[in-house]
Write a protein that holds these residues in place. Structure first.
Motif, mmCIF file in Angstrom:
data_model
loop_
_atom_site.group_PDB
_atom_site.id
_atom_site.type_symbol
_atom_site.label_atom_id
_atom_site.label_comp_id
_atom_site.label_asym_id
_atom_site.label_seq_id
_atom_site.Cartn_x
_atom_site.Cartn_y
_atom_site.Cartn_z
ATOM 1 N N ARG A 4 -8.977 -3.587 -6.303
ATOM 2 C CA ARG A 4 -7.531 -3.492 -6.027
ATOM 3 C C ARG A 4 -7.206 -4.123 -4.688
ATOM 4 N N TYR A 7 -2.522 -4.285 0.372
ATOM 5 C CA TYR A 7 -1.630 -5.174 1.127
ATOM 6 C C TYR A 7 -1.589 -4.835 2.612
ATOM 7 N N TYR A 15 2.488 -12.810 4.479
ATOM 8 C CA TYR A 15 3.278 -12.783 3.243
ATOM 9 C C TYR A 15 4.712 -13.299 3.436
ATOM 10 N N GLY A 49 8.107 -1.787 -5.340
ATOM 11 C CA GLY A 49 7.081 -2.685 -4.813
ATOM 12 C C GLY A 49 7.774 -3.785 -4.026
ATOM 13 N N GLY A 51 7.569 -4.832 -1.044
ATOM 14 C CA GLY A 51 6.767 -5.651 -0.133
ATOM 15 C C GLY A 51 7.448 -5.866 1.204
ATOM 16 N N ARG A 54 11.346 -9.393 0.196
ATOM 17 C CA ARG A 54 11.715 -10.748 -0.199
ATOM 18 C C ARG A 54 12.939 -10.736 -1.121
ATOM 19 N N GLU A 71 8.027 0.964 -1.417
ATOM 20 C CA GLU A 71 6.809 0.186 -1.147
ATOM 21 C C GLU A 71 5.717 1.111 -0.590
ATOM 22 N N PRO A 72 4.526 1.088 -1.226
ATOM 23 C CA PRO A 72 3.454 1.969 -0.740
ATOM 24 C C PRO A 72 2.745 1.472 0.531
ATOM 25 N N MET A 76 3.491 -3.686 4.984
ATOM 26 C CA MET A 76 4.448 -4.538 4.260
ATOM 27 C C MET A 76 5.852 -3.988 4.510
ATOM 28 N N SER A 95 5.659 4.831 -4.649
ATOM 29 C CA SER A 95 4.982 3.895 -5.549
ATOM 30 C C SER A 95 5.668 3.978 -6.907
ATOM 31 N N ALA A 96 5.276 3.083 -7.808
ATOM 32 C CA ALA A 96 5.924 3.037 -9.120
ATOM 33 C C ALA A 96 5.750 4.362 -9.874
ATOM 34 N N PHE A 112 8.999 -7.082 -8.991
ATOM 35 C CA PHE A 112 8.712 -8.516 -8.901
ATOM 36 C C PHE A 112 7.262 -8.710 -8.479
ATOM 37 N N LEU A 113 6.457 -9.204 -9.398
ATOM 38 C CA LEU A 113 5.017 -9.416 -9.175
ATOM 39 C C LEU A 113 4.324 -8.162 -8.671
ATOM 40 N N HIS A 117 -0.378 -4.779 -10.150
ATOM 41 C CA HIS A 117 -1.024 -4.013 -9.077
ATOM 42 C C HIS A 117 -0.999 -2.503 -9.347
HETATM 43 C C1 LIG Z 1 2.863 -9.560 -4.786
HETATM 44 S S1 LIG Z 1 3.561 -8.312 -3.806
HETATM 45 C C2 LIG Z 1 5.254 -8.420 -4.325
HETATM 46 C C3 LIG Z 1 6.215 -7.927 -3.281
HETATM 47 C C4 LIG Z 1 7.677 -8.240 -3.598
HETATM 48 N N1 LIG Z 1 8.087 -7.629 -4.824
HETATM 49 C C5 LIG Z 1 7.861 -9.736 -3.648
HETATM 50 O O1 LIG Z 1 8.016 -10.302 -4.733
HETATM 51 O O2 LIG Z 1 7.805 -10.365 -2.586
HETATM 52 C C6 LIG Z 1 3.042 -6.815 -4.605
HETATM 53 C C7 LIG Z 1 3.547 -5.550 -3.911
HETATM 54 O O3 LIG Z 1 3.326 -4.420 -4.780
HETATM 55 C C8 LIG Z 1 2.953 -3.331 -3.983
HETATM 56 N N2 LIG Z 1 2.281 -2.321 -4.808
HETATM 57 C C9 LIG Z 1 0.963 -2.171 -5.037
HETATM 58 N N3 LIG Z 1 0.739 -1.107 -5.823
HETATM 59 C C10 LIG Z 1 1.958 -0.579 -6.108
HETATM 60 C C11 LIG Z 1 2.390 0.556 -6.866
HETATM 61 N N4 LIG Z 1 1.520 1.337 -7.505
HETATM 62 N N5 LIG Z 1 3.706 0.818 -6.917
HETATM 63 C C12 LIG Z 1 4.605 0.007 -6.279
HETATM 64 N N6 LIG Z 1 4.242 -1.067 -5.544
HETATM 65 C C13 LIG Z 1 2.944 -1.358 -5.461
HETATM 66 C C14 LIG Z 1 2.057 -3.954 -2.930
HETATM 67 O O4 LIG Z 1 1.850 -3.111 -1.814
HETATM 68 C C15 LIG Z 1 2.825 -5.239 -2.605
HETATM 69 O O5 LIG Z 1 3.744 -5.047 -1.583
#
Ligand SMILES: C[S@@+](CC[C@H](N)C(=O)[O-])C[C@H]1O[C@@H](n2cnc3c(N)ncnc32)[C@H](O)[C@@H]1O
Length: 254
Positions: A4, A7, A15, A49, A51, A54, A71-72, A76, A95-96, A112-113, A117
């Motif tokens: 995993r 971040y 980022y 999430g 981040g 953005r 955001e966890p 970030m 978190s989600a 978004f992306l 995760h």
């Molecule tokens: C690729 S980044 C995307 C951030 C933002 N959405 C963007 O597009 O710029 C993935 C983000 O998901 C967060 N993340 C990881 N596990 C997560 C979870 N279980 N629930 C919510 N967010 C999570 C990470 O910490 C990170 O900030």
């Protein structure tokens, strides 16, 4: 099994700069969010999430309402709080699968992306169903393993294609999981995303190593891909934008 990505370890540093949205991409996504927000009035939006924030201000601009970024990763979130602060935007820890908002309190949520995760996807789908009002939309911008695009990245770092296949769920896996939680699929659309105006600009961004997939490569694989990309960028006479069609899965809360 791929480890995993945390971040808070390295991704937070590059980022915001390495993944900054170009105006054309910001406009395309803002338009897509509005088009697929559903028929009801949008008063509260979640960016799950979020981040470095953005997309959180993009959502605030698109809907002119309160947006909560969840955001966890603390580091970030700290970047978002300093670099993507807006009067109607708030960033919260969560978190989600553990969203810090009441039941049926949101009219729209974006991931978004983020989906690849999330470790506990069934719990996250149930939690998203809890916080979204009936009829609300959930927008998931993600790669789907069975719909991978021909990304430039795959050319220079060939193993990233295989890694994406292992990391991302398929469309059917995603749809089934959300159907079980109380969502139905409204649409699957492609949004045009430009990452850089030229290969030279793309190389600059990649130097920040601000893509989580790079964390699954060895340093040798990364350096080899960078060297090949830098050589091609040096030979670029006309700027060629780096762009791709990105999938946006639109789900409706029943
Ligand atoms: C690729 S980044 C995307 C951030 C933002 N959405 C963007 O597009 O710029 C993935 C983000 O998901 C967060 N993340 C990881 N596990 C997560 C979870 N279980 N629930 C919510 N967010 C999570 C990470 O910490 C990170 O900030």
């Amino acid at each position: 099994m791929l480890e995993r990505v945390d971040y808070d370890r390295t991704q937070h540093a590059g980022y915001a700069k390495g993944r900054a949205l170009l105006p054309v991409s910001r406009d395309n996504w803002r338009r897509a969010f509005r088009e697929h927000a559903g028929p009801g009035r949008v008063r509260t939006v979640l960016d799950v999430g979020s981040g470095t924030g953005r997309f959180t201000p993009v959502l605030a601009d698109a809907f002119g309402c309160a947006v909560i970024g969840v955001e966890p990763a603390e580091r970030m979130r700290a970047v978002a709080e300093t670099e993507a602060a807006r009067p109607n935007v708030e960033y919260r820890s969560g978190s989600a699968a553990d969203l810090p908002v009441p039941d049926a309190s949101a009219d729209l949520a974006l991931m978004f992306l983020v989906w690849h995760h999330v470790p506990d996807r069934a719990a996250a789908a149930a939690e998203l169903a809890r916080v979204l009002r009936p009829g609300a939309r959930l927008l998931i911008a993600t790669t789907l393993a069975d719909r991978r695009k021909d990304l430039l990245l795959y050319r220079y770092f060939p193993r990233t294609r295989e890694i994406d296949g292992a990391l991302f769920p398929t469309r059917a896996e995603t749809a089934d999981l959300f159907a079980a939680a109380g969502f139905e699929e409204s649409a699957l659309v492609e949004v045009h995303h430009r990452s850089a105006e030229s290969l030279a600009e793309y190389v600059e961004r990649q130097r920040m190593r601000a893509l989580s997939v790079y964390e699954h490569l060895t340093d040798e694989e990364y350096e080899e891909g960078m060297a090949a990309m830098e050589a091609d960028a040096a030979a670029e006479t006309e700027p060629v934008p780096v762009e791709a069609e990105c999938d946006l899965l639109v789900l409706s809360r029943r």
